[in-house]
Design an enzyme around this catalytic site. Structure first.
Site, short mmCIF file in Angstrom:
data_model
loop_
_atom_site.label_atom_id
_atom_site.label_comp_id
_atom_site.label_asym_id
_atom_site.label_seq_id
_atom_site.Cartn_x
_atom_site.Cartn_y
_atom_site.Cartn_z
N ASP A 11 44.79 61.96 19.28
CA ASP A 11 43.58 62.64 18.80
C ASP A 11 43.53 62.43 17.28
O ASP A 11 44.32 61.65 16.72
CB ASP A 11 43.55 64.11 19.22
CG ASP A 11 44.57 64.99 18.49
OD1 ASP A 11 45.37 64.45 17.70
OD2 ASP A 11 44.56 66.22 18.72
N HIS A 12 42.60 63.13 16.62
CA HIS A 12 42.44 62.99 15.16
C HIS A 12 43.74 63.33 14.42
O HIS A 12 44.08 62.70 13.44
CB HIS A 12 41.30 63.88 14.67
CG HIS A 12 41.44 65.31 15.10
ND1 HIS A 12 41.26 65.71 16.41
CD2 HIS A 12 41.77 66.44 14.42
CE1 HIS A 12 41.46 67.01 16.51
NE2 HIS A 12 41.78 67.47 15.31
N CYS A 68 49.45 63.78 19.07
CA CYS A 68 48.46 64.74 18.56
C CYS A 68 49.12 65.50 17.42
O CYS A 68 50.13 65.03 16.88
CB CYS A 68 47.91 65.63 19.68
SG CYS A 68 49.07 66.76 20.46
N GLY A 69 48.58 66.64 17.03
CA GLY A 69 49.17 67.36 15.90
C GLY A 69 50.59 67.79 16.19
O GLY A 69 51.51 67.58 15.41
N THR A 70 50.78 68.41 17.35
CA THR A 70 52.11 68.88 17.76
C THR A 70 52.77 68.01 18.81
O THR A 70 53.97 68.14 19.05
CB THR A 70 51.99 70.29 18.37
OG1 THR A 70 51.10 70.20 19.50
CG2 THR A 70 51.43 71.30 17.37
N GLY A 71 51.99 67.23 19.52
CA GLY A 71 52.48 66.47 20.69
C GLY A 71 52.45 67.29 21.95
O GLY A 71 52.70 66.77 23.05
N ILE A 72 52.14 68.57 21.82
CA ILE A 72 52.25 69.47 22.99
C ILE A 72 51.06 69.31 23.94
O ILE A 72 51.23 69.04 25.13
CB ILE A 72 52.41 70.94 22.53
CG1 ILE A 72 53.72 71.10 21.74
CG2 ILE A 72 52.42 71.87 23.74
CD1 ILE A 72 53.89 72.45 21.05
N GLY A 73 49.86 69.48 23.40
CA GLY A 73 48.68 69.40 24.27
C GLY A 73 48.56 68.05 24.97
O GLY A 73 48.27 67.96 26.17
N HIS A 101 67.78 59.26 31.44
CA HIS A 101 67.90 60.25 32.52
C HIS A 101 66.60 60.46 33.29
O HIS A 101 66.64 60.71 34.49
CB HIS A 101 68.33 61.61 31.96
CG HIS A 101 69.71 61.61 31.38
ND1 HIS A 101 70.44 62.77 31.21
CD2 HIS A 101 70.50 60.60 30.93
CE1 HIS A 101 71.62 62.47 30.68
NE2 HIS A 101 71.68 61.16 30.49
N ARG A 136 72.21 59.89 40.58
CA ARG A 136 71.89 61.31 40.29
C ARG A 136 70.51 61.45 39.67
O ARG A 136 69.72 62.32 40.02
CB ARG A 136 72.86 61.87 39.22
CG ARG A 136 74.24 62.19 39.61
CD ARG A 136 75.01 62.61 38.38
NE ARG A 136 74.94 61.60 37.31
CZ ARG A 136 75.26 61.81 36.04
NH1 ARG A 136 75.62 63.02 35.65
NH2 ARG A 136 75.20 60.84 35.15
N HIS A 137 70.25 60.56 38.71
CA HIS A 137 68.97 60.67 37.99
C HIS A 137 67.81 60.21 38.86
O HIS A 137 66.72 60.80 38.82
CB HIS A 137 69.04 59.87 36.69
CG HIS A 137 70.07 60.41 35.74
ND1 HIS A 137 70.16 61.75 35.43
CD2 HIS A 137 71.07 59.79 35.05
CE1 HIS A 137 71.16 61.94 34.58
NE2 HIS A 137 71.73 60.76 34.34
C1 RB5 Z 1 44.25 69.68 17.02
O1 RB5 Z 1 43.92 70.51 15.95
C2 RB5 Z 1 45.56 70.13 17.65
O2 RB5 Z 1 45.34 71.30 18.38
C3 RB5 Z 1 46.11 69.04 18.54
O3 RB5 Z 1 46.31 67.89 17.79
C4 RB5 Z 1 47.43 69.35 19.20
O4 RB5 Z 1 48.38 69.81 18.30
C5 RB5 Z 1 47.38 70.17 20.42
O5 RB5 Z 1 48.38 70.40 21.12
#
Ligand code: RB5
Length: 145
Positions: A11-12, A68-73, A101, A136-137
């Site tokens: 993303d941005h 993304c910003g955190t990689g989480i979403g 693994h 195993r893996h």
């Molecule tokens: C965008 O502002 C931010 O929410 C996205 O990049 C990401 O971190 C979401 O998990």
């Protein structure tokens, strides 16, 4: 690494780091396709997570890198696609372990979490580490799926 092609998406928040990763892949002669986004305008990470995940399950590319910003979403979204094992890694130990693994097929990172120097090392580790092929893996991945 084998002759593989890499699907890239961000993303941005991950756009600038993705540009650095493209320079690294160019320097290594590694083929890639960028599934967007293509500038720093605010956009929605699920669009690019899904495009990269689809490229992998459809066999267009072998592995993916999502930022993304955190990689989480972006990793949560990619993992909703059957056949995708997206690993959020901010250190090289995890990048190596998830290939050995989990046979992870997507590396996810947060550009607001790691700097470009470490991020490129993580990419290098992820792309150059083979799955262990340990029974195993294999069995655990089967259970996962
Ligand atoms: C965008 O502002 C931010 O929410 C996205 O990049 C990401 O971190 C979401 O998990």
């Amino acid at each position: 690494m084998k002759n593989e092609s890499i699907a890239l998406g961000s993303d941005h928040g991950g756009y600038a780091l993705k540009q650095e990763i493209k320079k690294y892949l160019d320097a290594q002669g590694i083929a890639y396709k960028d599934y967007g986004c293509y500038d720093e305008k605010s956009c929605d990470y699920p669009v690019y997570a899904k495009a990269v995940a689809k490229a992998i399950v459809d066999g267009e590319c072998d592995k993916g890198v999502l930022i993304c910003g955190t990689g989480i979403g972006i990793s949560i979204t990619a993992n909703k696609v059957k056949g995708i094992r997206a690993a959020l890694c901010h250190d090289t130990f995890s990048a190596q372990a998830t290939r050995e693994h989990n046979d992870a097929n997507i590396l996810a990172m947060g550009a607001r979490v790691v700097g470009p120097g470490l991020a490129l090392k993580i990419v290098e580790t992820f792309l150059n580490t083979e799955f262990s092929q340990d029974e195993r893996h294999i069995n655990r991945i089967r259970q996962m799926e």
